[in-house]
Design a protein around this motif. Sequence first.
Motif, PDB file in Angstrom:
ATOM      1  N   TYR A  96      60.865  17.765 -18.263  1.00  0.00           N
ATOM      2  CA  TYR A  96      60.749  16.753 -17.208  1.00  0.00           C
ATOM      3  C   TYR A  96      60.549  17.484 -15.888  1.00  0.00           C
ATOM      4  CZ  TYR A  96      62.028  13.314 -13.678  1.00  0.00           C
ATOM      5  OH  TYR A  96      62.024  12.510 -12.568  1.00  0.00           O
ATOM      6  N   PRO A  98      59.438  16.410 -12.179  1.00  0.00           N
ATOM      7  CA  PRO A  98      59.130  15.212 -11.379  1.00  0.00           C
ATOM      8  C   PRO A  98      57.925  15.347 -10.464  1.00  0.00           C
ATOM      9  CG  PRO A  98      61.120  16.314 -10.587  1.00  0.00           C
ATOM     10  CD  PRO A  98      60.767  16.954 -11.890  1.00  0.00           C
ATOM     11  N   ASN A  99      57.593  16.576 -10.039  1.00  0.00           N
ATOM     12  CA  ASN A  99      56.458  16.726  -9.119  1.00  0.00           C
ATOM     13  C   ASN A  99      55.117  16.852  -9.841  1.00  0.00           C
ATOM     14  OD1 ASN A  99      56.994  19.230 -10.181  1.00  0.00           O
ATOM     15  ND2 ASN A  99      56.599  20.355  -8.296  1.00  0.00           N
ATOM     16  N   LYS A 100      55.134  16.772 -11.171  1.00  0.00           N
ATOM     17  CA  LYS A 100      53.886  16.788 -11.933  1.00  0.00           C
ATOM     18  C   LYS A 100      53.385  15.358 -12.136  1.00  0.00           C
ATOM     19  CE  LYS A 100      53.573  21.253 -12.873  1.00  0.00           C
ATOM     20  NZ  LYS A 100      52.447  22.093 -12.405  1.00  0.00           N
ATOM     21  N   ARG A 103      54.929  14.140 -15.493  1.00  0.00           N
ATOM     22  CA  ARG A 103      56.394  14.156 -15.407  1.00  0.00           C
ATOM     23  C   ARG A 103      57.075  14.532 -16.717  1.00  0.00           C
ATOM     24  NH1 ARG A 103      59.085   9.183 -12.793  1.00  0.00           N
ATOM     25  NH2 ARG A 103      57.747   8.041 -14.250  1.00  0.00           N
TER      26      ARG A 103
END
Length: 223
Positions: A96, A98-100, A103
Amino acid sequence: MPSISHYWKKSILYKYPIANLVMPRNRFQLILKFIHFNDNSQMPERNDPTYDRLYKIRPIVDHLFERFQSVYELRKDVCVDESLLLWKGRLIFRQYIPNKRSRFGIKLYLCCESDGELAGRGGYCYRFKIYTGKEDRAQEMRNVIPEDAQALSISEQTVVFMILPLLNKGYTVYMDNWYSSVRLYLYLLGKTHWHAELSDKREAFLPKLYRLSPLRTHQLCLS
């Protein structure tokens, strides 16, 4: 598509004619159910030091790894970075980030051709490594990198592994601040040209001299 069977739907919303031309839906699903790429009877136990989380697909992963490097000759600019392959199913090494954009998914380390001076023509994946968690078979990477790189950290060794066939061939390597370190730069000095990019979030903390005059190849800015 919501599911694999939707590729054979006749509805105008899901119509995909190529699937029907190749084979019937039932035949495809039957093949998918029984297809194997490795001998499960030879699979090591989980407590075995040689246990491989990718054992069932290891032959095809290794085949693609070798073919990607043999069918295309890279231009002079390459980039080392990580990518997230979208996957929301059950998987012990699912990540995980979050900045991708995705996600959730499978993390891969990639060495890809960079645009360089030819914008829009880069992106070819030359080498890759699938991250399978903290128990990742990092020892395999250490077995192939040069002896003088054994003292580097895991992130630094990852860069060396990704560009291993390109060392001492005049390539320019781009990377972000997660991989960057003075020790890595000193190791690559003379083996490649390198260029490190810092994220925009950290730009405000950079020395004014750097912001006014960006670094060139083989230049360091220490503060």
